[in-house]
Design an enzyme around this catalytic site. Structure first.
Site, PDB file in Angstrom:
ATOM      1  N   LYS A  78       0.860  -1.187   0.000  1.00 29.10           N
ATOM      2  CA  LYS A  78       0.000   0.000   0.000  1.00 29.10           C
ATOM      3  C   LYS A  78       0.891   1.231   0.000  1.00 29.10           C
ATOM      4  O   LYS A  78       1.928   1.260   0.698  1.00 29.10           O
ATOM      5  CB  LYS A  78      -0.888  -0.031   1.248  1.00 29.10           C
ATOM      6  CG  LYS A  78      -1.939   1.062   1.330  1.00 29.10           C
ATOM      7  CD  LYS A  78      -2.842   0.848   2.563  1.00 29.10           C
ATOM      8  CE  LYS A  78      -3.964   1.854   2.658  1.00 29.10           C
ATOM      9  NZ  LYS A  78      -4.840   1.615   3.835  1.00 29.10           N
ATOM     10  N   SER A 153      -9.734   1.549   2.692  1.00 28.11           N
ATOM     11  CA  SER A 153      -8.899   2.340   1.823  1.00 28.11           C
ATOM     12  C   SER A 153      -7.841   1.539   1.062  1.00 28.11           C
ATOM     13  O   SER A 153      -7.316   2.027   0.052  1.00 28.11           O
ATOM     14  CB  SER A 153      -8.191   3.414   2.653  1.00 28.11           C
ATOM     15  OG  SER A 153      -7.339   2.837   3.614  1.00 28.11           O
ATOM     16  N   SER A 177      -9.800  -0.949   6.828  1.00 29.73           N
ATOM     17  CA  SER A 177      -9.218  -0.781   5.494  1.00 29.73           C
ATOM     18  C   SER A 177      -8.483  -1.980   4.922  1.00 29.73           C
ATOM     19  O   SER A 177      -8.127  -1.964   3.754  1.00 29.73           O
ATOM     20  CB  SER A 177      -8.281   0.413   5.480  1.00 29.73           C
ATOM     21  OG  SER A 177      -9.040   1.577   5.317  1.00 29.73           O
TER      22      SER A 177
HETATM   23  N1  GLN Z   1     -13.042   3.607   5.999  1.00 29.09           N
HETATM   24  C1  GLN Z   1     -12.530   4.041   7.267  1.00 29.09           C
HETATM   25  C2  GLN Z   1     -12.220   5.515   7.230  1.00 29.09           C
HETATM   26  O1  GLN Z   1     -12.501   6.109   6.270  1.00 29.09           O
HETATM   27  C3  GLN Z   1     -11.341   3.229   7.645  1.00 29.09           C
HETATM   28  C4  GLN Z   1     -10.122   3.627   6.941  1.00 29.09           C
HETATM   29  C5  GLN Z   1      -8.935   2.806   7.325  1.00 29.09           C
HETATM   30  O2  GLN Z   1      -9.052   1.762   7.966  1.00 29.09           O
HETATM   31  N2  GLN Z   1      -7.772   3.315   6.974  1.00 29.09           N
HETATM   32  O3  GLN Z   1     -11.721   6.060   8.146  1.00 29.09           O
END
Ligand code: GLN
Length: 480
Positions: A78, A153, A177
């Site tokens: 990532k 994400s 994410s």
């Molecule tokens: N979707 C969640 C957010 O927008 C989690 C994001 C993540 O785990 N980095 O914060």
């Protein structure tokens, strides 16, 4: 090569000279060349560097040097994991072109295990989002159906594994994410216990939640990857000083006699097609000898609210370092303040700006107790509720995501997007272990992920249940 070839079998082949690391790499690069254009899993494919690394692995083997448990296995990172001399952007204009002067500890560990970095994957900017639609460089598409999001994400990492661009990938999980995109793309994704894996070199989003973990095509590959990743690191003071877990050797011990609870509150809010698969997963665990019942963790209902106050609060502080001076983008201004402001306004996308504002507000004098303070109390209540169920349960079960992958643009209202994380956020709030395992398809024939949760450092049991579900995966399809 098949798109879901296992990392373990690749490492075996490379170690025994049946294939060279270079040959393996070339076969994956060929898949990338054929379909990456359509998927956009990567911000960068590190072709030349990967070739040099694969040659090193082959040279080691020919000299009789131990090549490591992931010898010659291509891996995608990532793009919020620092890679020495290789652009690391967080999918943000703010960091575009930035080349870190060091590697994240996880990157070093993977290299030492013989893995070969193949590229850096797309994400929602600074890991804020659930669909990769917030990337400054355009979204990633779900390899199962390119009209749908891959989740986020870490959508690029999940898509890379699902598309056969790499057998392994790493992501970060702050509120889901890793697990949510794994579920939406039909691969395995693990959020380890907070503190099990070093976060040195992970660009911080919300430090009391962030964890790094693997994506894989199967449970055994994820287990080996986590064995490589786990362990104390003096560069990250939040690492737990505990022995590295033994996962792979335990994985086939089954679930006989284990007590597993389905979390009612997380099932109730989910779509029917997803809930059906969770029930079928529970039946599979019962057939394998586990005791399964429904449990209540009442405070999880407030998890989303607490997370969307605490995570932005921490983000507002972590992202203060992007001031136009130390990293990346700088816009000229007539004085320092104006330069800071212009750099941040142009460097950050709308969602990141919204979160910084929300977080700053939640922490501001006069509102701190009402918002941030209250959210922290909810966090304690959720911990208490989990402790109560874990007193007589070994593991918990729920959907990973309340729905299958949705279409691009479908969740333009932030609340509907934030609700994608309702099932995954609770284990981030308390720092426990959790993972998503594919379990059949739901509506539109899209993959469904089942979430297994375990108390802190309960990874070994969690992987045992995951291995049972993997074998029991239902074949019949749900039609809309
Ligand atoms: N979707 C969640 C957010 O927008 C989690 C994001 C993540 O785990 N980095 O914060």
């Amino acid at each position: 090569m098949t798109p879901d070839e296992s990392a373990l079998s690749i490492a075996e082949d490379v170690r025994h000279g049946r294939r060279s690391a270079v040959e393996v790499l070339e076969s994956y690069l060929a898949v990338i060349d054929a379909t990456e254009k359509e998927i956009h899993a990567f911000n960068l494919v590190t072709r030349d560097r990967a070739l040099a690394t694969a040659q090193d692995v082959d040279a080691k083997i020919s000299r009789g040097i131990e090549p490591g448990p992931l010898a010659g296995v291509p891996i995608a990172y990532k793009d919020n994991l620092c890679t020495w001399g290789v652009e690391t952007t967080c999918s943000s204009r703010m960091l575009e072109g930035w080349k870190p002067p060091y590697n994240a500890t996880v990157v070093d560990r993977m290299s030492a295990a013989g893995a070969v970095m193949i590229g850096k994957t797309n994400l929602d900017e600074f890991a804020m989002g659930s669909s990769t639609e917030n990337s400054a460089f355009g979204p990633t598409r779900n390899p199962v159906d390119v009209s749908r999001v891959p989740g986020g994400s870490s959508g690029g990492s999940a898509a890379a594994v699902a598309a056969g661009f790499a057998p392994l990938a790493l992501g970060s999980d702050t509120g889901g994410s890793i697990r949510q995109p794994a579920a939406l793309c039909g691969v395995v994704g693990v959020k380890p216990t907070y503190g099990l894996v070093s976060r040195f070199g992970l660009i911080a989003f919300a430090s009391s939640f962030d964890q790094i973990g693997p994506f894989a095509n199967n449970v055994a590959d994820a287990a080996v990857a986590l064995e490589v990743l786990a362990g104390q690191d003096i560069a990250d003071s939040t690492c737990i000083p505990s022995p590295e877990p033994t996962l792979l050797a335990e994985i086939n011990r089954g679930v006989e006699g284990l007590r597993i609870g389905i979390v009612r509150e997380l099932l109730d809010g989910s779509d029917e097609d997803v809930a059906l698969r969770v029930h079928q997963a529970a039946e599979a665990l019962v057939a394998a000898g586990a005791f399964v019942d429904e449990v209540s963790v009442p405070a999880v209902e407030y998890g989303l609210t607490a997370y969307y106050l605490i995570a932005p609060a921490e983000a507002s502080s972590n992202l203060a370092r992007y001031d136009g001076v130390r990293y990346g983008l700088r816009r000229r201004g007539s004085n320092v303040e104006e330069m800071n402001m212009l750099s941040r306004r142009h460097g950050f996308g709308d969602e990141v700006i919204a979160r910084i504002m929300l977080g700053t507000f939640a922490l501001s004098a006069g509102y701190y107790d009402a918002y941030y303070g209250k959210a922290q109390k909810i966090r304690s209540l959720i911990r208490r509720d989990f402790d109560i169920v874990y007193a007589n349960h070994d593991l918990l079960l729920s959907p990973t995501s309340p729905s299958v992958a949705f279409k691009f643009g479908e969740r333009s209202d932030p609340m509907s997007m934030y609700r994608s994380d309702v099932c995954t956020i609770p284990s981030n709030l308390v720092g426990d272990a959790s993972m998503s395992v594919p379990f059949g398809n739901g509506s539109h024939n899209m993959p469904v992920g089942v979430q297994i949760m375990a108390p802190a450092l309960g990874e070994a049991l969690m992987f045992r249940a995951a291995a049972v579900l993997e074998l029991a995966e239902p074949v019949e399809e749900v039609h809309d």
